[in-house]
Design an enzyme around this catalytic site. Sequence first.
Site, short mmCIF file in Angstrom:
data_model
loop_
_atom_site.label_atom_id
_atom_site.label_comp_id
_atom_site.label_asym_id
_atom_site.label_seq_id
_atom_site.Cartn_x
_atom_site.Cartn_y
_atom_site.Cartn_z
N LYS A 98 0.71 -1.21 -0.67
CA LYS A 98 0.23 -0.04 -0.04
C LYS A 98 0.83 1.38 0.14
O LYS A 98 1.15 1.69 0.74
CB LYS A 98 -0.64 0.56 1.27
CG LYS A 98 -1.75 1.04 1.67
CD LYS A 98 -2.99 1.06 2.85
CE LYS A 98 -3.89 2.32 2.76
NZ LYS A 98 -4.25 2.28 3.60
N LYS A 101 -2.79 -1.63 -3.98
CA LYS A 101 -3.24 -0.02 -3.70
C LYS A 101 -2.13 0.95 -3.62
O LYS A 101 -1.43 1.30 -2.73
CB LYS A 101 -3.98 -0.29 -2.08
CG LYS A 101 -4.84 0.40 -2.12
CD LYS A 101 -5.89 0.68 -0.73
CE LYS A 101 -5.89 1.94 -0.18
NZ LYS A 101 -6.62 1.61 1.26
C1 PBG Z 1 -7.76 2.94 5.62
C2 PBG Z 1 -7.88 2.92 4.48
C3 PBG Z 1 -7.93 3.92 3.01
C4 PBG Z 1 -8.11 3.46 1.89
C5 PBG Z 1 -8.46 2.18 2.27
N1 PBG Z 1 -8.28 2.14 3.40
C6 PBG Z 1 -7.19 5.55 3.12
C7 PBG Z 1 -5.75 5.73 3.87
O1 PBG Z 1 -4.91 4.89 4.31
O2 PBG Z 1 -5.45 6.36 3.62
C8 PBG Z 1 -8.33 4.21 1.17
C9 PBG Z 1 -9.17 3.95 -0.29
C10 PBG Z 1 -9.70 4.75 -1.42
O3 PBG Z 1 -8.88 5.42 -2.00
O4 PBG Z 1 -10.53 4.24 -2.18
N2 PBG Z 1 -6.28 3.46 6.00
#
Ligand code: PBG
Length: 324
Positions: A195, A248
């Site tokens: 991520k 992601k």
């Molecule tokens: C929580 C999380 C996030 C997203 C999914 N889980 C936000 C982040 O890490 O700031 C983002 C999902 C999206 O942008 O659609 N940690």
Amino acid sequence: MVFPDYRPRRLRRNPQLRSLIRETRLSPEQLIYPIFVMPGKGKREEIPSMPGISRMSVDQLGVEAKELLGLGVQHVLLFGLPEKKDAAGSQAHAKGGIIQNAVQELKNKVPEIMVTTDVCLCEYTDHGHCGILEHGHVNNDATLEILAKIALSHAQAGADIVAPSDMMDGRVAEIRAALDENNFDMVPIMSYAVKYASAFYGPFRDAAECAPQEGDRQGYQMDPANSREALREATLDVDEGADILMVKPAVAYLDIIRSLREEFDLPIAAYHVSGEYAMIKAAAANGWIDGDQVMHETLLSITRAGADIVISYGAKEMARLLNG
Ligand code: PBG
């Protein structure tokens, strides 16, 4: 074989030939639809930066799930907006917390829908970080125990899959152990293994009210410049017991999806995130692109890169398009 003996256009002559040799196919079965669950009753609130997506209260989930199943989409990914936030994010694992209630509602009303839950603290902490803050830094090891508690509380409520998105080191092993000790050895972990600290999460942070109050997430999410590190992250999660690996965001990281596909034999998921969705919607609303076709091409590209599973806010419209 070269031209004129070989003519690639021979197999592009009509739709039947094109579909005969098509290498990648999208199907509603591979899609996961994210849902934001909010407190209250009878509530649906459109998210301005994510046209077509609403936050909804728990009582709306049954209808939503039935609509999805009718379209052939069998999976949802739940995010919760708690009634109140605190420094330790205690509502994230509370009995009767928003996600625990949402999972129960779905499993009672529409047992066939498969429910994946986001395991993280950022929506539940008043500072908006994904873990316990100490002197301005997220304390990794102090956060692990809480993440395990959250995952366990989701499993106890009936979650089918848990998906940790916090990017703490060691959390997959901690969650696996907590699940196994409590007889949830059949609940898979879909790990947000790779991520990135991405600006594409902007609309999500509005939707889930979880932007960090101070600082950013670069101390735990990955540097967008790195790809070898993605393999190291994924290797750790495989060794710790992840069942599905996620990358992601998706579109800006197709190379990472491909390299994970080549290195690992676990199922690969890719999250087509809020900003990636919003860009398509905004351009389509201006009449600059054909939104449906661009959404299709985008999700197809993610699949072609090597993702088995695509998490997308566009899942419903895509299923409608695919079903004809
Ligand atoms: C929580 C999380 C996030 C997203 C999914 N889980 C936000 C982040 O890490 O700031 C983002 C999902 C999206 O942008 O659609 N940690």
